[in-house]
Write a protein that holds these residues in place. Sequence first.
Motif, PDB file in Angstrom:
ATOM      1  N   THR A 147     -11.050 -25.250  14.879  1.00  6.73           N
ATOM      2  CA  THR A 147     -10.571 -24.767  16.183  1.00  6.73           C
ATOM      3  C   THR A 147      -9.078 -25.088  16.333  1.00  6.73           C
ATOM      4  O   THR A 147      -8.549 -25.913  15.571  1.00  6.73           O
ATOM      5  CB  THR A 147     -11.316 -25.485  17.339  1.00  6.73           C
ATOM      6  OG1 THR A 147     -11.283 -26.894  17.081  1.00  6.73           O
ATOM      7  CG2 THR A 147     -12.738 -25.022  17.478  1.00  6.73           C
ATOM      8  N   ASP A 148      -8.432 -24.472  17.321  1.00  6.92           N
ATOM      9  CA  ASP A 148      -7.033 -24.848  17.556  1.00  6.92           C
ATOM     10  C   ASP A 148      -6.910 -25.784  18.758  1.00  6.92           C
ATOM     11  O   ASP A 148      -5.898 -25.834  19.433  1.00  6.92           O
ATOM     12  CB  ASP A 148      -6.119 -23.611  17.683  1.00  6.92           C
ATOM     13  CG  ASP A 148      -6.480 -22.741  18.867  1.00  6.92           C
ATOM     14  OD1 ASP A 148      -7.470 -23.079  19.564  1.00  6.92           O
ATOM     15  OD2 ASP A 148      -5.785 -21.742  19.111  1.00  6.92           O
ATOM     16  N   ARG A 163     -15.133 -16.781  13.753  1.00  3.72           N
ATOM     17  CA  ARG A 163     -15.288 -16.067  12.475  1.00  3.72           C
ATOM     18  C   ARG A 163     -16.469 -16.679  11.718  1.00  3.72           C
ATOM     19  O   ARG A 163     -16.574 -17.905  11.560  1.00  3.72           O
ATOM     20  CB  ARG A 163     -13.992 -16.200  11.672  1.00  3.72           C
ATOM     21  CG  ARG A 163     -14.071 -15.659  10.264  1.00  3.72           C
ATOM     22  CD  ARG A 163     -14.550 -16.693   9.252  1.00  3.72           C
ATOM     23  NE  ARG A 163     -14.941 -16.058   8.003  1.00  3.72           N
ATOM     24  CZ  ARG A 163     -15.357 -16.696   6.935  1.00  3.72           C
ATOM     25  NH1 ARG A 163     -15.449 -18.003   6.940  1.00  3.72           N
ATOM     26  NH2 ARG A 163     -15.705 -16.046   5.860  1.00  3.72           N
ATOM     27  N   ILE A 188      -9.649 -13.814   6.429  1.00  7.51           N
ATOM     28  CA  ILE A 188      -9.473 -14.854   7.458  1.00  7.51           C
ATOM     29  C   ILE A 188      -8.044 -14.893   8.000  1.00  7.51           C
ATOM     30  O   ILE A 188      -7.847 -14.849   9.224  1.00  7.51           O
ATOM     31  CB  ILE A 188      -9.907 -16.249   6.921  1.00  7.51           C
ATOM     32  CG1 ILE A 188     -11.427 -16.286   6.742  1.00  7.51           C
ATOM     33  CG2 ILE A 188      -9.446 -17.367   7.863  1.00  7.51           C
ATOM     34  CD1 ILE A 188     -11.946 -17.575   6.100  1.00  7.51           C
ATOM     35  N   PHE A 192      -6.992 -14.191  12.088  1.00 10.41           N
ATOM     36  CA  PHE A 192      -6.288 -15.108  12.998  1.00 10.41           C
ATOM     37  C   PHE A 192      -4.946 -14.538  13.440  1.00 10.41           C
ATOM     38  O   PHE A 192      -4.617 -14.583  14.619  1.00 10.41           O
ATOM     39  CB  PHE A 192      -6.093 -16.482  12.336  1.00 10.41           C
ATOM     40  CG  PHE A 192      -7.302 -17.370  12.450  1.00 10.41           C
ATOM     41  CD1 PHE A 192      -7.548 -18.102  13.602  1.00 10.41           C
ATOM     42  CD2 PHE A 192      -8.206 -17.472  11.401  1.00 10.41           C
ATOM     43  CE1 PHE A 192      -8.663 -18.927  13.708  1.00 10.41           C
ATOM     44  CE2 PHE A 192      -9.332 -18.287  11.492  1.00 10.41           C
ATOM     45  CZ  PHE A 192      -9.563 -19.004  12.656  1.00 10.41           C
ATOM     46  N   SER A 193      -4.191 -13.986  12.486  1.00 13.05           N
ATOM     47  CA  SER A 193      -2.821 -13.567  12.850  1.00 13.05           C
ATOM     48  C   SER A 193      -2.836 -12.371  13.795  1.00 13.05           C
ATOM     49  O   SER A 193      -1.907 -12.178  14.576  1.00 13.05           O
ATOM     50  CB  SER A 193      -1.986 -13.267  11.603  1.00 13.05           C
ATOM     51  OG  SER A 193      -2.520 -12.165  10.931  1.00 13.05           O
ATOM     52  N   GLY A 195      -5.113 -12.100  16.058  1.00 13.39           N
ATOM     53  CA  GLY A 195      -5.744 -12.585  17.289  1.00 13.39           C
ATOM     54  C   GLY A 195      -7.187 -12.112  17.470  1.00 13.39           C
ATOM     55  O   GLY A 195      -7.710 -12.116  18.578  1.00 13.39           O
ATOM     56  N   ASP A 198     -10.642 -16.910  17.334  1.00 12.52           N
ATOM     57  CA  ASP A 198     -10.017 -18.144  17.809  1.00 12.52           C
ATOM     58  C   ASP A 198     -10.410 -19.335  16.943  1.00 12.52           C
ATOM     59  O   ASP A 198      -9.774 -20.378  16.988  1.00 12.52           O
ATOM     60  CB  ASP A 198     -10.515 -18.509  19.228  1.00 12.52           C
ATOM     61  CG  ASP A 198     -10.514 -17.327  20.172  1.00 12.52           C
ATOM     62  OD1 ASP A 198      -9.455 -16.709  20.309  1.00 12.52           O
ATOM     63  OD2 ASP A 198     -11.585 -17.033  20.766  1.00 12.52           O
ATOM     64  N   MET A 200     -13.232 -20.724  13.379  1.00 13.35           N
ATOM     65  CA  MET A 200     -14.057 -20.263  12.246  1.00 13.35           C
ATOM     66  C   MET A 200     -15.010 -21.353  11.794  1.00 13.35           C
ATOM     67  O   MET A 200     -14.773 -22.543  12.011  1.00 13.35           O
ATOM     68  CB  MET A 200     -13.180 -19.814  11.077  1.00 13.35           C
ATOM     69  CG  MET A 200     -12.376 -20.901  10.395  1.00 13.35           C
ATOM     70  SD  MET A 200     -11.519 -20.215   8.937  1.00 13.35           S
ATOM     71  CE  MET A 200     -10.446 -21.594   8.505  1.00 13.35           C
ATOM     72  N   ALA A 212      -5.744 -22.943   6.301  1.00 19.28           N
ATOM     73  CA  ALA A 212      -6.204 -23.008   7.695  1.00 19.28           C
ATOM     74  C   ALA A 212      -5.136 -23.564   8.636  1.00 19.28           C
ATOM     75  O   ALA A 212      -5.088 -23.208   9.814  1.00 19.28           O
ATOM     76  CB  ALA A 212      -7.469 -23.858   7.775  1.00 19.28           C
ATOM     77  N   TYR A 215      -3.051 -21.578  11.239  1.00 21.77           N
ATOM     78  CA  TYR A 215      -3.550 -21.010  12.496  1.00 21.77           C
ATOM     79  C   TYR A 215      -4.490 -21.904  13.299  1.00 21.77           C
ATOM     80  O   TYR A 215      -4.903 -21.525  14.396  1.00 21.77           O
ATOM     81  CB  TYR A 215      -4.207 -19.636  12.247  1.00 21.77           C
ATOM     82  CG  TYR A 215      -4.859 -19.499  10.891  1.00 21.77           C
ATOM     83  CD1 TYR A 215      -4.150 -18.958   9.831  1.00 21.77           C
ATOM     84  CD2 TYR A 215      -6.162 -19.911  10.692  1.00 21.77           C
ATOM     85  CE1 TYR A 215      -4.737 -18.853   8.579  1.00 21.77           C
ATOM     86  CE2 TYR A 215      -6.745 -19.812   9.447  1.00 21.77           C
ATOM     87  CZ  TYR A 215      -6.032 -19.276   8.389  1.00 21.77           C
ATOM     88  OH  TYR A 215      -6.604 -19.181   7.150  1.00 21.77           O
ATOM     89  N   ILE A 216      -4.876 -23.053  12.769  1.00 16.71           N
ATOM     90  CA  ILE A 216      -5.714 -23.950  13.574  1.00 16.71           C
ATOM     91  C   ILE A 216      -5.237 -25.404  13.413  1.00 16.71           C
ATOM     92  O   ILE A 216      -4.461 -25.709  12.503  1.00 16.71           O
ATOM     93  CB  ILE A 216      -7.222 -23.845  13.231  1.00 16.71           C
ATOM     94  CG1 ILE A 216      -7.455 -24.228  11.773  1.00 16.71           C
ATOM     95  CG2 ILE A 216      -7.823 -22.505  13.532  1.00 16.71           C
ATOM     96  CD1 ILE A 216      -7.891 -25.614  11.629  1.00 16.71           C
TER      97      ILE A 216
END
Length: 323
Positions: A147-148, A163, A188, A192-193, A195, A198, A200, A212, A215-216
């Motif tokens: 997650t971010d 995802r 993947i 993410f890029s 959008g 959010d 995976m 990863a 983006y997270i």
Amino acid sequence: MIKQTTALGLATILLIGPVYATDWNLATPYGDASFHTVNTKQFAEDVRDATDGELNISVHSGGSLIGHAEIKPSVRRGTIEAGEVFLSILSNESPVFELDTLPGLAGSYDQAYALWQASKPVIEELFAEQGLKPLYAVPWPSQGIYTDFELNDPSQFKGLRVRAPNINTQRLTENLGGLPTETEEADIPTAFSTGRVDAMITSVSTGKSMSAWDYISNFSDANLWIPKNIIFVNLKAFERLDEETQQAVLDAAAQAEERGWEASKTDAAIGAEALKEHDITITTPNDAVAEALQAAGDKLFEDWEKRANDQAKALVEDYRSRL
Ligand code: PCA
């Protein structure tokens, strides 16, 4: 003179053996950065060495030859001789193919191996019905949640677009209140890029090979399950080989399986290290998240039991008796 040349040619052929090597194509969806692909390429090389180049398997990685969903149908048809797939993408064919994506069933490599041993004969039977022969299977490290944000409350799953690489990851996401999207590993970064997602669910290995950290920021090491890839061949293509070559394939496959299980363990450690080096925070679920995962997992298992036939249920019993 002509006769002499022909005789010489024949003698040469007899001395060096058959002139024509057999070429096989093997397609895998996973890229060269994956330990699975490294292992599969080593398998091909071992076969080439053991057969003095008589069986030459070309490994086409990263879905470059055929997309994931088409690999098994293509091997069935004989368009290509061999393939590698994520076993659980076959879940819609049989509840047996879901077994390594059921939470709480096999949470360690030893248990995952026992589950593979218990399910192998049935999987071989199901593949044989389709003119296919499994060669070996290798696990991914256990699956966790990227997650971010720091995942510390089950309500964070509400509406989260996750995802997922297979059906049960999608079902689990739904049970948690999230919105699953099936995405291939190779897609993947784009997911993410652009959008589209959010979060995976995957392993530390895939987190590493798909960068990863771009983006997270967090990985929850939830140890959901230990899913496998399966490598298989068109049965007729296998049967066309002479006995010695068949044995060479089986021997190399047995080695690839052993090597692959070890490589998975090693890559789990390397993957976690790489995530940390890139400032991804790795945590284990707190009580509230663990409870929510347990409830979502229990529901998944109960639903599986409703779908499962006697053969699949007996297999779980057999597995449990091996522990
Ligand atoms: N990596 C693959 C399958 C499971 C895993 O760890 C993926 O996420 O697509």
